[in-house]
Write an enzyme that holds these catalytic residues in place. Structure first.
Site, short mmCIF file in Angstrom:
data_model
loop_
_atom_site.label_atom_id
_atom_site.label_comp_id
_atom_site.label_asym_id
_atom_site.label_seq_id
_atom_site.Cartn_x
_atom_site.Cartn_y
_atom_site.Cartn_z
N GLY A 1 0.83 -1.20 0.00
CA GLY A 1 0.00 0.00 0.00
C GLY A 1 0.86 1.24 0.00
O GLY A 1 2.06 1.18 0.27
N CYS B 1 5.32 -6.14 1.49
CA CYS B 1 5.68 -4.73 1.42
C CYS B 1 5.05 -3.94 2.59
O CYS B 1 5.44 -4.14 3.73
CB CYS B 1 5.31 -4.16 0.06
SG CYS B 1 6.17 -2.62 -0.28
N TYR B 2 4.05 -3.09 2.34
CA TYR B 2 3.42 -2.39 3.46
C TYR B 2 2.89 -3.42 4.46
O TYR B 2 2.96 -3.21 5.68
CB TYR B 2 2.27 -1.50 2.97
CG TYR B 2 1.61 -0.71 4.08
CD1 TYR B 2 2.10 0.51 4.47
CD2 TYR B 2 0.49 -1.23 4.74
CE1 TYR B 2 1.52 1.22 5.51
CE2 TYR B 2 -0.11 -0.53 5.77
CZ TYR B 2 0.40 0.70 6.16
OH TYR B 2 -0.19 1.40 7.18
N HIS C 1 7.42 -7.65 -3.91
CA HIS C 1 6.10 -8.07 -4.43
C HIS C 1 6.23 -9.37 -5.21
O HIS C 1 6.58 -9.35 -6.40
CB HIS C 1 5.54 -6.97 -5.34
CG HIS C 1 5.10 -5.76 -4.60
ND1 HIS C 1 3.83 -5.61 -4.10
CD2 HIS C 1 5.78 -4.65 -4.23
CE1 HIS C 1 3.73 -4.45 -3.47
NE2 HIS C 1 4.91 -3.84 -3.53
N GLU D 1 3.91 -11.09 -6.39
CA GLU D 1 2.80 -11.27 -7.33
C GLU D 1 3.07 -10.71 -8.72
O GLU D 1 2.35 -11.00 -9.66
CB GLU D 1 1.51 -10.63 -6.77
CG GLU D 1 1.56 -9.15 -6.50
CD GLU D 1 2.18 -8.81 -5.15
OE1 GLU D 1 2.83 -9.68 -4.55
OE2 GLU D 1 2.02 -7.67 -4.70
N ASP E 1 -19.24 -11.24 -21.37
CA ASP E 1 -19.71 -11.30 -19.98
C ASP E 1 -21.22 -11.53 -19.88
O ASP E 1 -21.67 -12.44 -19.18
CB ASP E 1 -19.34 -10.03 -19.21
CG ASP E 1 -17.85 -9.73 -19.32
OD1 ASP E 1 -17.09 -10.66 -19.63
OD2 ASP E 1 -17.46 -8.57 -19.10
N LYS F 1 -11.85 -11.60 -15.96
CA LYS F 1 -12.25 -11.76 -17.37
C LYS F 1 -11.85 -13.13 -17.95
O LYS F 1 -12.65 -13.80 -18.60
CB LYS F 1 -11.61 -10.64 -18.19
CG LYS F 1 -12.04 -10.62 -19.62
CD LYS F 1 -13.16 -9.64 -19.81
CE LYS F 1 -13.78 -9.73 -21.19
NZ LYS F 1 -14.99 -8.91 -21.24
#
Ligand code: XMP
Length: 519
Positions: free
Chosen positions: A58, A85-86, A176, A178, A233, A375
């Protein structure tokens, strides 16, 4: 429904990349949800009953007064926790360590972490070359780790890059894992969920079964209407709901005169041939194009289309009689955006419309069976439900359609030229096997005529712009790097095959600062 699966809770502190954590976990067939830290109360935790928790990164500084904190009870849940991280810094601060600010210890971008101690289960498959590339983005740093923690990896500017308290299964990393720039990051998540005991049973097959049961339970024997745009969708939502409740569902497909070449036929055929469901085709081309006549301001166009869509939908929905629910193909990124840490976008760049405002006006409740999906997961569900492959892979198409690809005044002849040029462009992309590498591609017809020469004659025709972007979610995008040969061939084809266009340009703007559509 979702309680059937073990659940992982991601507490969001507002990182730009929190959604990617969810992506990595979904790829491991682990069910997870992102919730902003403000919403994570003790009562919420008790109800959610996570099997593991991840604290996201963050933008705040732990040192600042009033900076975000998770509820302290999260550390008493007796479940594995991973701070990123944060999230790492907040863990240290709350559990008795210390965080300090900058001065030569900030790190942004690529860094290399080296191992520091004995093997940690979280790091299985890591450090095979004795170091790992990671992506850092921090100004503050941990200067003292909390009691019980040990150091397992360091980087030049982050002495506590990887720490853990193995007795409590608490893990904290400064980088990070990710993002793609931490190439081995997915492995770290895999190790974390394995350690937490997740079975990896959140598959599309399971999702389908559970979603059907949930729709039946929510709807009972009431009628449902679904506004079909022809996009992936709403089509997947319609087919799923039809499988759950059969003819209680009626789809309404509005042709607003702003569809692409052959699109209305494609959608009608797809539904009529493959699904025997109540289907209303509302041909409202005259109404929309009549009201748009002479309008050139982008927001005015959007507002007109949004309002007309609601009117038309309401009119045709009345034919169904007594519907109590409205089905929508809302996706997870839409849900997150509306409750995000930052409170969503602070300025309206474009007034995106779908059927906003309709449920309240008509007293309808919402059925949104795709609310938990990204998606590409929707596409996977579409495949699972047997929708034709070509249909599932279609590029996204905006609600206001070709209107926002026709900057300036909309006229019927311009729309016709645009349709033809777009069809040639998409045909080129398909012929070169590029369609699936591109997030979205289209032609915009420009409000300018230019002079050209064809044969021995002078031409004075419209210029157009080709657009093609790569993107993960439409929020950011980069232009697609076509070869010069491809661009040259496409320009020649458009000019030769589409009367009314004599000049072709290629739009190489990324988003930001541009947007994907031209209006
Ligand atoms: P922009 O142009 O904002 O587009 O970068 C991002 C993505 O959203 C689509 N888009 C819309 N979709 N209603 C929609 O359903 C809208 O009003 C709308 N405006 C833009 C756009 O096609 C791209 O995929």
């Amino acid at each position: 429904m979702t309680n059937i699966h073990d659940r992982l809770l991601i507490i969001d502190f507002g990182s730009q990349v929190t959604q990617l954590i969810a992506r990595r976990l979904r790829e491991l067939n682990v069910y997870c949800e992102i919730h902003p830290y403000q919403n994570v109360t003790d009562a919420f935790l008790a109800e959610f009953a996570p099997k593991a928790v991840i604290l996201s990164g963050g933008p705040a500084s732990v040192i600042d007064e009033g900076s975000p904190r998770p509820p302290s009870t999260v550390f008493d849940l007796n479940v594995p926790i991973l701070g990123i991280c944060y999230g790492q810094q907040v863990m240290m601060e709350v559990l008795g360590g210390k965080v300090e600010s900058g001065h030569g210890t900030a790190e942004f971008g690529r860094a290399f972490v080296t191992p520091e101690a004995e093997k940690l289960a979280l790091l299985d498959g890591w450090f095979e070359d004795d170091k790992e590339q990671v992506w850092m983005s921090h100004g503050d740093h941990v200067s003292k780790i909390a009691p019980g923690f040990e150091v397992y990896g360091t980087s030049p500017n982050a002495p506590f890059a990887i720490t853990a308290d193995t007795s409590r299964n608490f893990f904290a990393v400064q980088f990070h894992p990710e993002v793609h720039h931490t190439p081995n990051g997915a492995k770290l998540y895999e190790n974390f969920v394995k350690m937490a005991g997740f079975k990896g049973d959140w598959t599309m097959g399971a999702y389908r079964e559970e979603a059907i049961a949930k729709i039946r339970e929510q709807v009972g024997d009431a009628k449902v209407i679904c506004g079909l745009s022809g996009g992936v969708d709403s089509s997947v939502a319609a087919v799923l709901i039809h499988e759950a409740i059969g003819d209680q569902l009626t789809c309404v497909f509005v042709n607003n005169g702003l569809l692409r070449k052959g699109e209305a036929d494609e959608v009608i055929t797809m539904f009529r041939d493959n699904y025997n469901m109540p289907f209303i085709y509302a041909d409202e081309r005259e109404l929309f194009l009549g009201e748009l006549d002479g309008q050139s301001d982008p927001e005015t166009k959007r507002k007109i289309i949004g309002k007309l869509f609601i009117d038309v939908f309401q009119k045709h929905a009345a034919e169904v009689g007594g519907a109590k629910f409205l089905a929508q193909g809302t996706l997870y990124p839409d849900v997150i955006e509306s409750v995000s840490f930052s409170g969503g976008p602070s300025v309206t760049i474009k007034s995106h419309h779908n059927v906003g405002g309709l449920p309240e006006k008509m007293g309808l409740k919402l059925v949104e069976p795709l609310r938990e999906l990204f998606k590409d997961e929707v596409r996977e569900l579409g495949r699972e439900l047997g929708l034709p492959t070509g249909f599932i892979g279609r590029h996204p198409f905006p609600g206001p359609g070709l209107a926002i690809r026709c900057p300036g005044e909309i006229t019927r002849p311009k729309l016709e030229i645009l349709r033809e040029a777009d069809a040639v462009y998409i045909d080129q992309i398909r012929k070169h096997g590029l369609y699936d590498d591109i997030w979205q591609a289209f032609v915009a017809i420009l409000p300018v005529k230019t002079v050209g020469v064809m044969g021995d004659g002078r031409t004075y025709d419209f210029a157009c712009a080709l657009r093609a972007v790569t993107s993960v979610d439409g929020m950011t995008a980069d232009y697609y790097p076509f070869s010069h040969e491809f661009l040259g061939e496409t320009a020649t084809r458009i000019i030769n095959e589409v009367p009314g266009i004599n000049r072709v340009t290629y739009d190489i703007t990324s988003k930001p600062p541009g947007t994907i559509e031209w209006e």
